[in-house]
Design an enzyme around this catalytic site. Sequence first.
Site, PDB file in Angstrom:
ATOM      1  N   HIS A 198      23.331 -19.889  -0.923  1.00 15.20           N
ATOM      2  CA  HIS A 198      24.311 -20.919  -0.577  1.00 15.20           C
ATOM      3  C   HIS A 198      25.730 -20.478  -0.941  1.00 15.20           C
ATOM      4  O   HIS A 198      26.465 -21.230  -1.584  1.00 15.20           O
ATOM      5  CB  HIS A 198      23.995 -22.237  -1.283  1.00 15.20           C
TER       6      HIS A 198
HETATM    7  C1  LIG Z   1      17.500 -17.157   3.780  1.00 18.32           C
HETATM    8  C2  LIG Z   1      18.360 -18.400   3.780  1.00 18.32           C
HETATM    9  C3  LIG Z   1      17.765 -19.631   3.601  1.00 18.32           C
HETATM   10  C4  LIG Z   1      18.547 -20.787   3.604  1.00 18.32           C
HETATM   11  N1  LIG Z   1      17.921 -21.992   3.448  1.00 18.32           N
HETATM   12  C5  LIG Z   1      18.658 -23.117   3.514  1.00 18.32           C
HETATM   13  C6  LIG Z   1      18.023 -24.386   3.439  1.00 18.32           C
HETATM   14  O1  LIG Z   1      16.800 -24.493   3.330  1.00 18.32           O
HETATM   15  N2  LIG Z   1      18.799 -25.494   3.492  1.00 18.32           N
HETATM   16  C7  LIG Z   1      20.168 -25.432   3.587  1.00 18.32           C
HETATM   17  O2  LIG Z   1      20.824 -26.477   3.624  1.00 18.32           O
HETATM   18  N3  LIG Z   1      20.800 -24.220   3.656  1.00 18.32           N
HETATM   19  C8  LIG Z   1      20.077 -23.079   3.633  1.00 18.32           C
HETATM   20  N4  LIG Z   1      20.701 -21.867   3.712  1.00 18.32           N
HETATM   21  C9  LIG Z   1      22.181 -21.847   3.755  1.00 18.32           C
HETATM   22  C10 LIG Z   1      22.709 -22.131   5.150  1.00 18.32           C
HETATM   23  O3  LIG Z   1      21.990 -21.361   6.103  1.00 18.32           O
HETATM   24  C11 LIG Z   1      24.200 -21.750   5.191  1.00 18.32           C
HETATM   25  O4  LIG Z   1      24.918 -22.501   4.205  1.00 18.32           O
HETATM   26  C12 LIG Z   1      24.811 -22.038   6.530  1.00 18.32           C
HETATM   27  O5  LIG Z   1      24.120 -21.341   7.557  1.00 18.32           O
HETATM   28  C13 LIG Z   1      26.266 -21.597   6.532  1.00 18.32           C
HETATM   29  O6  LIG Z   1      26.773 -21.722   7.842  1.00 18.32           O
HETATM   30  P1  LIG Z   1      27.993 -20.839   8.299  1.00 18.32           P
HETATM   31  O7  LIG Z   1      28.318 -21.302   9.674  1.00 18.32           O
HETATM   32  O8  LIG Z   1      29.064 -20.884   7.260  1.00 18.32           O
HETATM   33  O9  LIG Z   1      27.466 -19.318   8.324  1.00 18.32           O
HETATM   34  P2  LIG Z   1      26.289 -18.680   9.175  1.00 18.32           P
HETATM   35  O10 LIG Z   1      25.223 -19.680   9.489  1.00 18.32           O
HETATM   36  O11 LIG Z   1      25.921 -17.425   8.434  1.00 18.32           O
HETATM   37  O12 LIG Z   1      26.977 -18.302  10.552  1.00 18.32           O
HETATM   38  C14 LIG Z   1      27.835 -17.188  10.672  1.00 18.32           C
HETATM   39  C15 LIG Z   1      27.689 -16.700  12.095  1.00 18.32           C
HETATM   40  O13 LIG Z   1      28.708 -15.740  12.368  1.00 18.32           O
HETATM   41  C16 LIG Z   1      28.128 -14.658  13.056  1.00 18.32           C
HETATM   42  N5  LIG Z   1      28.998 -13.488  12.837  1.00 18.32           N
HETATM   43  C17 LIG Z   1      29.124 -12.765  11.701  1.00 18.32           C
HETATM   44  N6  LIG Z   1      30.026 -11.793  11.871  1.00 18.32           N
HETATM   45  C18 LIG Z   1      30.494 -11.919  13.128  1.00 18.32           C
HETATM   46  C19 LIG Z   1      31.452 -11.210  13.889  1.00 18.32           C
HETATM   47  N7  LIG Z   1      32.136 -10.176  13.392  1.00 18.32           N
HETATM   48  N8  LIG Z   1      31.677 -11.610  15.161  1.00 18.32           N
HETATM   49  C20 LIG Z   1      31.014 -12.670  15.685  1.00 18.32           C
HETATM   50  N9  LIG Z   1      30.086 -13.379  14.996  1.00 18.32           N
HETATM   51  C21 LIG Z   1      29.838 -13.000  13.748  1.00 18.32           C
HETATM   52  C22 LIG Z   1      26.742 -14.525  12.484  1.00 18.32           C
HETATM   53  O14 LIG Z   1      25.889 -13.834  13.366  1.00 18.32           O
HETATM   54  C23 LIG Z   1      26.350 -15.998  12.333  1.00 18.32           C
HETATM   55  O15 LIG Z   1      25.763 -16.519  13.510  1.00 18.32           O
HETATM   56  C24 LIG Z   1      19.953 -20.697   3.744  1.00 18.32           C
HETATM   57  C25 LIG Z   1      20.563 -19.443   3.927  1.00 18.32           C
HETATM   58  C26 LIG Z   1      19.757 -18.307   3.961  1.00 18.32           C
HETATM   59  C27 LIG Z   1      20.434 -16.973   4.177  1.00 18.32           C
END
Ligand SMILES: Cc1cc2nc3c(=O)[nH]c(=O)nc-3n(C[C@H](O)[C@H](O)[C@H](O)COP(=O)(O)OP(=O)(O)OC[C@H]3O[C@@H](n4cnc5c(N)ncnc54)[C@H](O)[C@@H]3O)c2cc1C
Length: 233
Positions: free
Chosen positions: A151
Amino acid sequence: MLRGAFEWWRRRTGALTTNFAEAGGFFRSGPDVDRPDLQFHFVVGKLVDHGRKTVFGHGYSFHVCLLRPKSRGSVTLASADPAAAPRIDPNFLAERADVDVLVRGFKAMRRILAQRALAGHGARELATSASAQSDAEIEAFIRAHADTIYHPVGTCRMGRGALDVVDAELRVHGVDALRVVDASIMPSIVSGNTNAPTIMIAEKASVMIAEANHPPEPTAMTVPDYYGAEAQR
Ligand SMILES: Cc1cc2nc3c(=O)[nH]c(=O)nc-3n(C[C@H](O)[C@H](O)[C@H](O)COP(=O)(O)OP(=O)(O)OC[C@H]3O[C@@H](n4cnc5c(N)ncnc54)[C@H](O)[C@@H]3O)c2cc1C
């Protein structure tokens, strides 16, 4: 496992349909804490090192998660090459207070596992943690075995300070027409899982972006809100 795999293959039912983290809870580490600072995850399997290490036999796991760590990590550039991976330092357990709360959580976990409903299964603690009894031993165990529950937030945090990256509308300070919309804008971590709050940030941002491009009429009007219900503005 073999019987479970067979049942899942034939009927899509049985033990292997579990999400593994079957139960959990939020917990205050002491009476002086006003809201839960620990989260528990109960897993119906022996989970060691994120499942990378196979531990055979029946068992269950109990995980203690520190919800509001005081330690701060960092993400910095490793080189001027934009394609190079950044340097990520989570800086876990740098603050004494984080270790103290986790030690209290560890002891609470043992108390819960000793209750009749669970103790009745006759499980034995794995040797790796069973030898940790004094606070110092528990701390040593935590320092050797604690890891992340995935997280991370706050690397582009919202605020007005010199190190803050985005403003309250998620626009990057000093850069035109650029917003950051993800978990990185949280000024500090929420007291729980981060997925739903990140979706909430994205929904709020989509409204802010739409309104910035098409400001609502100054007079009162009825508009459909995100879920299609009529809302008075
Ligand atoms: C293994 C795991 C289990 C988890 N389990 C839970 C859970 O059970 N419950 C919960 O609430 N949270 C959970 N989380 C946390 C939750 O997934 C994250 O807090 C959430 O996904 C964050 O969202 P975000 O949009 O900030 O980042 P992300 O979901 O990581 O999205 C970032 C996106 O940007 C893309 N990206 C990266 N670099 C580039 C680039 N240069 N150009 C274009 N695109 C790019 C990536 O491919 C990705 O699609 C978990 C996380 C992990 C890793």
